[in-house]
Design a protein around this motif. Sequence first.
Motif, PDB file in Angstrom:
ATOM      1  N   ALA A  73     -40.012  90.379   8.290  1.00 37.54           N
ATOM      2  CA  ALA A  73     -39.173  89.221   8.619  1.00 37.54           C
ATOM      3  C   ALA A  73     -39.842  88.351   9.693  1.00 37.54           C
ATOM      4  O   ALA A  73     -39.806  87.124   9.615  1.00 37.54           O
ATOM      5  CB  ALA A  73     -37.795  89.683   9.089  1.00 37.54           C
ATOM      6  N   LEU A  74     -40.455  88.995  10.688  1.00 35.09           N
ATOM      7  CA  LEU A  74     -41.162  88.239  11.727  1.00 35.09           C
ATOM      8  C   LEU A  74     -42.327  87.457  11.134  1.00 35.09           C
ATOM      9  O   LEU A  74     -42.566  86.297  11.491  1.00 35.09           O
ATOM     10  CB  LEU A  74     -41.655  89.181  12.833  1.00 35.09           C
ATOM     11  CG  LEU A  74     -40.577  89.788  13.717  1.00 35.09           C
ATOM     12  CD1 LEU A  74     -41.176  90.891  14.593  1.00 35.09           C
ATOM     13  CD2 LEU A  74     -39.912  88.721  14.567  1.00 35.09           C
ATOM     14  N   TYR A  75     -43.053  88.091  10.215  1.00 36.42           N
ATOM     15  CA  TYR A  75     -44.168  87.407   9.557  1.00 36.42           C
ATOM     16  C   TYR A  75     -43.650  86.201   8.767  1.00 36.42           C
ATOM     17  O   TYR A  75     -44.195  85.103   8.862  1.00 36.42           O
ATOM     18  CB  TYR A  75     -44.910  88.367   8.624  1.00 36.42           C
ATOM     19  CG  TYR A  75     -45.923  87.658   7.763  1.00 36.42           C
ATOM     20  CD1 TYR A  75     -47.154  87.277   8.289  1.00 36.42           C
ATOM     21  CD2 TYR A  75     -45.649  87.348   6.436  1.00 36.42           C
ATOM     22  CE1 TYR A  75     -48.084  86.605   7.512  1.00 36.42           C
ATOM     23  CE2 TYR A  75     -46.577  86.684   5.655  1.00 36.42           C
ATOM     24  CZ  TYR A  75     -47.783  86.312   6.196  1.00 36.42           C
ATOM     25  OH  TYR A  75     -48.694  85.646   5.424  1.00 36.42           O
ATOM     26  N   LEU A 123     -40.152  79.090  11.425  1.00 34.78           N
ATOM     27  CA  LEU A 123     -38.762  79.349  11.837  1.00 34.78           C
ATOM     28  C   LEU A 123     -38.778  80.049  13.194  1.00 34.78           C
ATOM     29  O   LEU A 123     -38.717  81.260  13.281  1.00 34.78           O
ATOM     30  CB  LEU A 123     -38.059  80.222  10.787  1.00 34.78           C
ATOM     31  CG  LEU A 123     -38.113  79.688   9.351  1.00 34.78           C
ATOM     32  CD1 LEU A 123     -37.579  80.714   8.376  1.00 34.78           C
ATOM     33  CD2 LEU A 123     -37.331  78.392   9.250  1.00 34.78           C
ATOM     34  N   ASN A 124     -38.840  79.261  14.246  1.00 35.69           N
ATOM     35  CA  ASN A 124     -39.015  79.825  15.584  1.00 35.69           C
ATOM     36  C   ASN A 124     -37.718  80.214  16.273  1.00 35.69           C
ATOM     37  O   ASN A 124     -37.729  80.811  17.332  1.00 35.69           O
ATOM     38  CB  ASN A 124     -39.789  78.848  16.468  1.00 35.69           C
ATOM     39  CG  ASN A 124     -41.182  78.618  15.914  1.00 35.69           C
ATOM     40  OD1 ASN A 124     -41.801  79.533  15.390  1.00 35.69           O
ATOM     41  ND2 ASN A 124     -41.659  77.392  16.012  1.00 35.69           N
ATOM     42  N   SER A 125     -36.595  79.849  15.712  1.00 31.08           N
ATOM     43  CA  SER A 125     -35.314  80.249  16.294  1.00 31.08           C
ATOM     44  C   SER A 125     -34.300  80.421  15.180  1.00 31.08           C
ATOM     45  O   SER A 125     -34.493  79.935  14.066  1.00 31.08           O
ATOM     46  CB  SER A 125     -34.831  79.225  17.320  1.00 31.08           C
ATOM     47  OG  SER A 125     -34.547  77.995  16.647  1.00 31.08           O
ATOM     48  N   GLY A 126     -33.242  81.119  15.488  1.00 32.51           N
ATOM     49  CA  GLY A 126     -32.186  81.320  14.504  1.00 32.51           C
ATOM     50  C   GLY A 126     -31.744  82.780  14.467  1.00 32.51           C
ATOM     51  O   GLY A 126     -32.267  83.624  15.178  1.00 32.51           O
ATOM     52  N   THR A 127     -30.798  83.045  13.605  1.00 33.24           N
ATOM     53  CA  THR A 127     -30.297  84.397  13.410  1.00 33.24           C
ATOM     54  C   THR A 127     -30.637  84.811  11.992  1.00 33.24           C
ATOM     55  O   THR A 127     -30.394  84.045  11.039  1.00 33.24           O
ATOM     56  CB  THR A 127     -28.762  84.448  13.609  1.00 33.24           C
ATOM     57  OG1 THR A 127     -28.465  83.959  14.923  1.00 33.24           O
ATOM     58  CG2 THR A 127     -28.233  85.848  13.431  1.00 33.24           C
TER      59      THR A 127
END
Length: 168
Positions: free
Chosen positions: A150-152, A159-163
């Motif tokens: 998911a981080l990759y 997508l640097n922010s969000g839930t």
Amino acid sequence: MAKVLGIDLGTTFSCMATVEDTGGLRVVENSDGDLITASCIEFDGDTIIVGKEAAKSYGNNDNVVGRWKREMGTDKEYDAAGKKWTPRQLSSLVLKKLYEDATQTLGKIDEVVVTVPANFSDEAREDTMEAAKLAGFEIKHIIDEPTAAALYYAQTQGLNSGTYGVFD
């Protein structure tokens, strides 16, 4: 910027990656020039061979060991070269090769992060940390494989922010 090495210590194949100074991700080649390393070990006298050469004999040579990762955190032992090997010891040999290959390419490595299956027990995670110490380095963080994926994805998509939810 600290040089961080990410290792996916896989059941069948392992892989290494780093974050470039530009912020991009880079898969690190092993000493054979490959992007993945077979998680197989051959014991040939005093020589320990890790990777694709060992994998060629897997299943046909009693001194070749593979597929022990699922046994991390247990007391299971594997016989090879007249000795009993724990999954921790075997993992340390693969980790040592990966780390040495990475330092040849990247130079000094400041931190190492290793991915493990989300269902790894606490004992298996501890064995992974100990395997790295046997290999000559320390793991800064252990990350579950789905979280690493998911981080990759987030990084490559900007997508640097969000839930986010991760389902494995």
